[in-house]
Design a protein around this motif. Structure first.
Motif, PDB file in Angstrom:
ATOM      1  N   PHE A  14      11.837   0.405 -31.927  1.00 57.48           N
ATOM      2  CA  PHE A  14      12.926   1.368 -31.695  1.00 57.48           C
ATOM      3  C   PHE A  14      14.144   0.700 -31.072  1.00 57.48           C
ATOM      4  CE2 PHE A  14       8.810   3.493 -31.368  1.00 57.48           C
ATOM      5  CZ  PHE A  14       8.915   4.311 -32.481  1.00 57.48           C
ATOM      6  N   CYS A  15      15.330   1.084 -31.542  1.00 51.92           N
ATOM      7  CA  CYS A  15      16.606   0.616 -30.982  1.00 51.92           C
ATOM      8  C   CYS A  15      17.529   1.809 -30.852  1.00 51.92           C
ATOM      9  CB  CYS A  15      17.299  -0.386 -31.910  1.00 51.92           C
ATOM     10  SG  CYS A  15      16.437  -1.956 -32.038  1.00 51.92           S
ATOM     11  N   ALA A  16      18.462   1.736 -29.883  1.00 51.45           N
ATOM     12  CA  ALA A  16      19.432   2.826 -29.706  1.00 51.45           C
ATOM     13  C   ALA A  16      20.415   2.836 -30.865  1.00 51.45           C
ATOM     14  CB  ALA A  16      20.171   2.623 -28.390  1.00 51.45           C
ATOM     15  N   HIS A  17      20.603   1.646 -31.453  1.00 52.70           N
ATOM     16  CA  HIS A  17      21.671   1.490 -32.444  1.00 52.70           C
ATOM     17  C   HIS A  17      21.342   0.233 -33.236  1.00 52.70           C
ATOM     18  CE1 HIS A  17      25.645  -0.433 -33.272  1.00 52.70           C
ATOM     19  NE2 HIS A  17      25.082  -1.434 -32.651  1.00 52.70           N
ATOM     20  N   ARG A  18      21.738   0.181 -34.477  1.00 52.39           N
ATOM     21  CA  ARG A  18      21.416  -1.003 -35.265  1.00 52.39           C
ATOM     22  C   ARG A  18      22.607  -1.965 -35.298  1.00 52.39           C
ATOM     23  NH1 ARG A  18      17.373  -2.803 -38.349  1.00 52.39           N
ATOM     24  NH2 ARG A  18      18.044  -4.462 -39.709  1.00 52.39           N
ATOM     25  N   CYS A  19      22.427  -3.176 -34.781  1.00 55.71           N
ATOM     26  CA  CYS A  19      23.503  -4.167 -34.788  1.00 55.71           C
ATOM     27  C   CYS A  19      23.615  -4.726 -36.211  1.00 55.71           C
ATOM     28  CB  CYS A  19      23.190  -5.293 -33.808  1.00 55.71           C
ATOM     29  SG  CYS A  19      22.673  -4.699 -32.188  1.00 55.71           S
ATOM     30  N   GLY A  20      24.867  -4.917 -36.657  1.00 60.20           N
ATOM     31  CA  GLY A  20      25.105  -5.254 -38.061  1.00 60.20           C
ATOM     32  C   GLY A  20      24.429  -6.520 -38.548  1.00 60.20           C
ATOM     33  N   TYR A  21      24.233  -7.512 -37.674  1.00 56.23           N
ATOM     34  CA  TYR A  21      23.735  -8.831 -38.101  1.00 56.23           C
ATOM     35  C   TYR A  21      22.216  -8.901 -38.140  1.00 56.23           C
ATOM     36  CZ  TYR A  21      22.878  -9.233 -33.117  1.00 56.23           C
ATOM     37  OH  TYR A  21      22.424  -8.992 -31.854  1.00 56.23           O
ATOM     38  N   CYS A  22      21.553  -7.830 -37.689  1.00 57.00           N
ATOM     39  CA  CYS A  22      20.118  -7.916 -37.422  1.00 57.00           C
ATOM     40  C   CYS A  22      19.306  -7.435 -38.622  1.00 57.00           C
ATOM     41  CB  CYS A  22      19.793  -7.045 -36.208  1.00 57.00           C
ATOM     42  SG  CYS A  22      18.038  -6.919 -35.882  1.00 57.00           S
ATOM     43  N   ASP A  23      18.305  -8.215 -39.032  1.00 58.26           N
ATOM     44  CA  ASP A  23      17.430  -7.695 -40.088  1.00 58.26           C
ATOM     45  C   ASP A  23      15.962  -7.685 -39.631  1.00 58.26           C
ATOM     46  OD1 ASP A  23      16.592 -10.299 -40.422  1.00 58.26           O
ATOM     47  OD2 ASP A  23      16.732 -10.256 -42.612  1.00 58.26           O
ATOM     48  N   VAL A  25      12.620  -5.715 -38.124  1.00 58.20           N
ATOM     49  CA  VAL A  25      12.080  -4.390 -38.472  1.00 58.20           C
ATOM     50  C   VAL A  25      12.398  -3.458 -37.304  1.00 58.20           C
ATOM     51  CG1 VAL A  25       9.983  -3.096 -38.941  1.00 58.20           C
ATOM     52  CG2 VAL A  25      10.295  -5.365 -39.942  1.00 58.20           C
ATOM     53  N   THR A  26      13.398  -2.599 -37.502  1.00 57.90           N
ATOM     54  CA  THR A  26      13.849  -1.709 -36.424  1.00 57.90           C
ATOM     55  C   THR A  26      13.984  -0.281 -36.948  1.00 57.90           C
ATOM     56  OG1 THR A  26      16.169  -2.046 -36.930  1.00 57.90           O
ATOM     57  CG2 THR A  26      15.224  -3.523 -35.311  1.00 57.90           C
ATOM     58  N   VAL A  27      13.961   0.653 -36.001  1.00 59.14           N
ATOM     59  CA  VAL A  27      14.103   2.068 -36.323  1.00 59.14           C
ATOM     60  C   VAL A  27      15.046   2.638 -35.266  1.00 59.14           C
ATOM     61  CG1 VAL A  27      12.872   4.251 -36.471  1.00 59.14           C
ATOM     62  CG2 VAL A  27      11.710   2.158 -37.150  1.00 59.14           C
ATOM     63  N   GLY A  63      10.751  -6.697 -30.435  1.00 55.31           N
ATOM     64  CA  GLY A  63      11.293  -5.547 -31.158  1.00 55.31           C
ATOM     65  C   GLY A  63      12.255  -5.943 -32.243  1.00 55.31           C
ATOM     66  N   GLY A  64      13.051  -4.983 -32.573  1.00 54.32           N
ATOM     67  CA  GLY A  64      13.418  -3.773 -31.865  1.00 54.32           C
ATOM     68  C   GLY A  64      13.819  -4.011 -30.404  1.00 54.32           C
ATOM     69  N   THR A  65      13.846  -2.939 -29.693  1.00 46.10           N
ATOM     70  CA  THR A  65      14.206  -2.982 -28.277  1.00 46.10           C
ATOM     71  C   THR A  65      13.055  -2.371 -27.471  1.00 46.10           C
ATOM     72  OG1 THR A  65      16.524  -2.615 -28.923  1.00 46.10           O
ATOM     73  CG2 THR A  65      15.997  -2.386 -26.588  1.00 46.10           C
ATOM     74  N   PRO A  66      12.043  -3.162 -27.112  1.00 43.26           N
ATOM     75  CA  PRO A  66      10.920  -2.586 -26.381  1.00 43.26           C
ATOM     76  C   PRO A  66      11.363  -1.786 -25.152  1.00 43.26           C
ATOM     77  CG  PRO A  66      10.384  -4.790 -27.075  1.00 43.26           C
ATOM     78  CD  PRO A  66      11.824  -4.582 -27.442  1.00 43.26           C
ATOM     79  N   ALA A  91      14.047  -7.258 -23.804  1.00 42.65           N
ATOM     80  CA  ALA A  91      14.839  -6.141 -23.281  1.00 42.65           C
ATOM     81  C   ALA A  91      16.302  -6.327 -23.649  1.00 42.65           C
ATOM     82  CB  ALA A  91      14.704  -6.080 -21.764  1.00 42.65           C
ATOM     83  N   ASN A  92      16.983  -5.224 -23.904  1.00 44.82           N
ATOM     84  CA  ASN A  92      18.441  -5.266 -24.076  1.00 44.82           C
ATOM     85  C   ASN A  92      19.058  -4.984 -22.710  1.00 44.82           C
ATOM     86  OD1 ASN A  92      17.676  -5.394 -26.753  1.00 44.82           O
ATOM     87  ND2 ASN A  92      19.428  -4.187 -27.438  1.00 44.82           N
ATOM     88  N   PRO A  93      20.098  -5.728 -22.334  1.00 48.13           N
ATOM     89  CA  PRO A  93      20.621  -5.649 -20.966  1.00 48.13           C
ATOM     90  C   PRO A  93      20.941  -4.229 -20.492  1.00 48.13           C
ATOM     91  CG  PRO A  93      21.620  -7.465 -22.151  1.00 48.13           C
ATOM     92  CD  PRO A  93      20.791  -6.734 -23.159  1.00 48.13           C
ATOM     93  N   GLU A 128      28.695  -5.889 -32.588  1.00 41.80           N
ATOM     94  CA  GLU A 128      28.391  -4.453 -32.374  1.00 41.80           C
ATOM     95  C   GLU A 128      27.359  -4.266 -31.276  1.00 41.80           C
ATOM     96  OE1 GLU A 128      27.171  -2.834 -36.126  1.00 41.80           O
ATOM     97  OE2 GLU A 128      28.831  -3.777 -37.187  1.00 41.80           O
ATOM     98  N   ARG A 129      27.489  -5.072 -30.218  1.00 42.05           N
ATOM     99  CA  ARG A 129      26.538  -4.946 -29.115  1.00 42.05           C
ATOM    100  C   ARG A 129      26.979  -3.841 -28.174  1.00 42.05           C
ATOM    101  NH1 ARG A 129      21.726  -6.961 -29.548  1.00 42.05           N
ATOM    102  NH2 ARG A 129      21.585  -7.393 -27.332  1.00 42.05           N
ATOM    103  N   VAL A 130      25.999  -3.211 -27.553  1.00 39.42           N
ATOM    104  CA  VAL A 130      26.278  -2.151 -26.586  1.00 39.42           C
ATOM    105  C   VAL A 130      26.570  -2.759 -25.219  1.00 39.42           C
ATOM    106  CG1 VAL A 130      25.251  -0.168 -25.399  1.00 39.42           C
ATOM    107  CG2 VAL A 130      24.816  -0.518 -27.847  1.00 39.42           C
TER     108      VAL A 130
HETATM  109  S1  SF4 Z   1      19.691  -7.052 -32.461  1.00 39.65           S
HETATM  110 FE1  SF4 Z   1      18.234  -6.053 -31.097  1.00 39.65          FE
HETATM  111  S2  SF4 Z   1      19.209  -4.091 -30.526  1.00 39.65           S
HETATM  112 FE2  SF4 Z   1      20.310  -4.867 -32.285  1.00 39.65          FE
HETATM  113  S3  SF4 Z   1      19.304  -3.871 -34.022  1.00 39.65           S
HETATM  114 FE3  SF4 Z   1      18.331  -5.895 -33.783  1.00 39.65          FE
HETATM  115  S4  SF4 Z   1      16.576  -5.530 -32.497  1.00 39.65           S
HETATM  116 FE4  SF4 Z   1      17.903  -3.712 -32.309  1.00 39.65          FE
END
Ligand code: SF4
Ligand SMILES: C[S@@+](CC[C@H](N)C(=O)[O-])C[C@H]1O[C@@H](n2cnc3c(N)ncnc32)[C@H](O)[C@@H]1O
Length: 376
Positions: A14-23, A25-27, A63-66, A91-93, A128-130
């Motif tokens: 699980f992630c709060a938001h999907r960053c554009g560069y990331c592939d 496995v996230t939801v 993750g994802g973002t545990p 963890a995401n900061p 596109e980082r938070v």
């Molecule tokens: S980079 Fe991290 S926070 Fe961003 S979509 Fe990928 S797993 Fe999620």
């Protein structure tokens, strides 16, 4: 009944938001489903538990973002995992609050890997980082306050618009936080991501500058007292490590070619001559396990030559010598002689007279290219 697999990977997508560069496995979002996912993941772990050694050496929750996982579900998951000498959580900061840090600490987590990526605001925007740079610094301080003494930072380089001076700034900011461990990844433009589509030409320009960035990273971090122990990984060493081996023990298991069990969607396991990859669909994963069945998986048989080739490719990423015995069939002797001659590889006998290989610094900068040529 116990087995002999000493490394466990757990995927929380699980992630709060999907960053554009990331592939990965996230939801995105779905807070209502976190608990149900953890329940079935624990069913998968129960089904597989017999392959695990007792105790296991390392657990890695990735993750994802545990750290975005709903706290009660995360607590329940961590409580059910086998204890291990090293338990890492990614963890995401922006998710690292005092409450989360306490939850992790109370749940036996020994190491936190924080995705900082860059400390340069305009580049954080490109990615596109938070999290802001202050969030990264705040997260490290919060983890220190909760007495975490093993914190790793991930940074990426080759970001569209990044200049060498930006990279110097990122490295200085990261070093100011004195993390025990740093991972520095070349930003990979994953085919098909909207990021690659949006930044095509600039990513081309960056790919030409990558070697220079890599050398800059290694020079700066080794000068600051970090050991360049794996192509993209650095850790404190000597007195500053307080006598500890701060290499990522879980990943070291992969690089040493050890077996590992992965649970959760998209998770990969290597069990003897078998590689298994769980499907990426959360709905199919939950449905299968809830019905008492194995999740959908792809299976791949690994023949001895493939295993030996993987062992060479991964082993030569490390700064320690790789024993040739057991992988000799994967090494092209003529290519090896050329590489030794060209100052890219050192071949020498260890204390027991066994032949070992290690890349020279120049060989390590060329990395995968050298290894690919060495393979029979
Ligand atoms: S980079 Fe991290 S926070 Fe961003 S979509 Fe990928 S797993 Fe999620
Ligand atoms: C599994 S990711 C998730 C970590 C966490 N969710 C985050 O975003 O910080 C682990 C690390 O992989 C790296 N990564 C992700 N996508 C990448 C890419 N396209 N190229 C290079 N590194 C990447 C990032 O440094 C990230 O911190």
């Amino acid at each position: 009944m116990t087995g002999d697999v000493r490394h466990l990977y757990v995927h929380l997508p699980f992630c709060a938001h999907r960053c554009g560069y990331c592939d990965f496995v996230t939801v995105v979002g779905r807070s209502g489903q976190h608990g149900a996912y953890v329940d079935v993941l624990l069913c998968e772990l129960e089904r597989e538990r017999a392959v695990l050694a007792d105790p296991v050496e390392t657990v890695f929750v990735g993750g994802g973002t545990p750290s975005f996982t709903e706290p009660e579900a995360l607590r329940r998951l961590l409580a059910a995992l086998p204890p291990a000498l090293e338990v890492t959580v990614e963890a995401n900061p922006e998710t690292v609050t005092p409450a989360l840090a306490t939850l992790l600490r109370e749940s036996g987590v020994t190491r936190v890997s924080l995705g900082a990526q860059t400390f340069t605001p305009r580049l954080l925007e490109v990615l596109e980082r938070v999290a802001s740079p202050d969030d990264v610094r705040g997260a490290v301080h919060t983890l220190r306050d909760a007495s975490f003494d093993n914190v790793s930072l991930d940074l990426v380089y080759g970001i569209p618009g990044q200049e060498p001076s930006d990279l110097d700034h990122d490295l200085a900011e990261a070093l100011a936080l004195a993390p025990e461990h740093l991972s520095l990844y070349e930003l990979e433009a994953k085919r098909g991501t909207r990021f690659t589509h949006a930044w095509g030409a600039e990513l081309e320009r960056q790919s030409e500058a990558m070697e220079g960035y890599f050398e800059r990273v290694v020079a700066t971090l080794t000068a600051a007292g970090y050991r360049w122990y794996e192509t993209a990984n650095f850790c404190l060493t000597g007195g500053r490590a307080g006598g500890r081996d701060l290499r990522a023990q879980h990943n070291l298991g992969y690089w040493h070619g050890s077996d590992y069990l992965g649970v959760g969607i998209g998770a990969v396991s290597t069990l003897g001559g078998l590689r298994r990859r769980n499907g990426a669909s959360i709905a199919r994963y939950v449905a299968a396990l809830a019905a008492g069945a194995d999740p959908p998986r792809e299976l791949e048989r690994l023949d001895p030559l493939t295993k030996a080739q993987e062992r060479v490719m991964l082993g030569l990423r490390l700064d320690e010598p790789l024993a040739v015995r057991g992988v000799a069939a994967a090494v092209d002797r003529a290519a090896l002689a050329r590489m030794v001659q060209g100052g890219l590889v050192v071949a020498q006998a260890d204390a027991s007279g066994q032949e070992t290989l290690v890349l020279t610094p120049r060989g390590r900068f060329l990395g995968g290219g050298v290894t690919a040529e060495l393979l029979a």
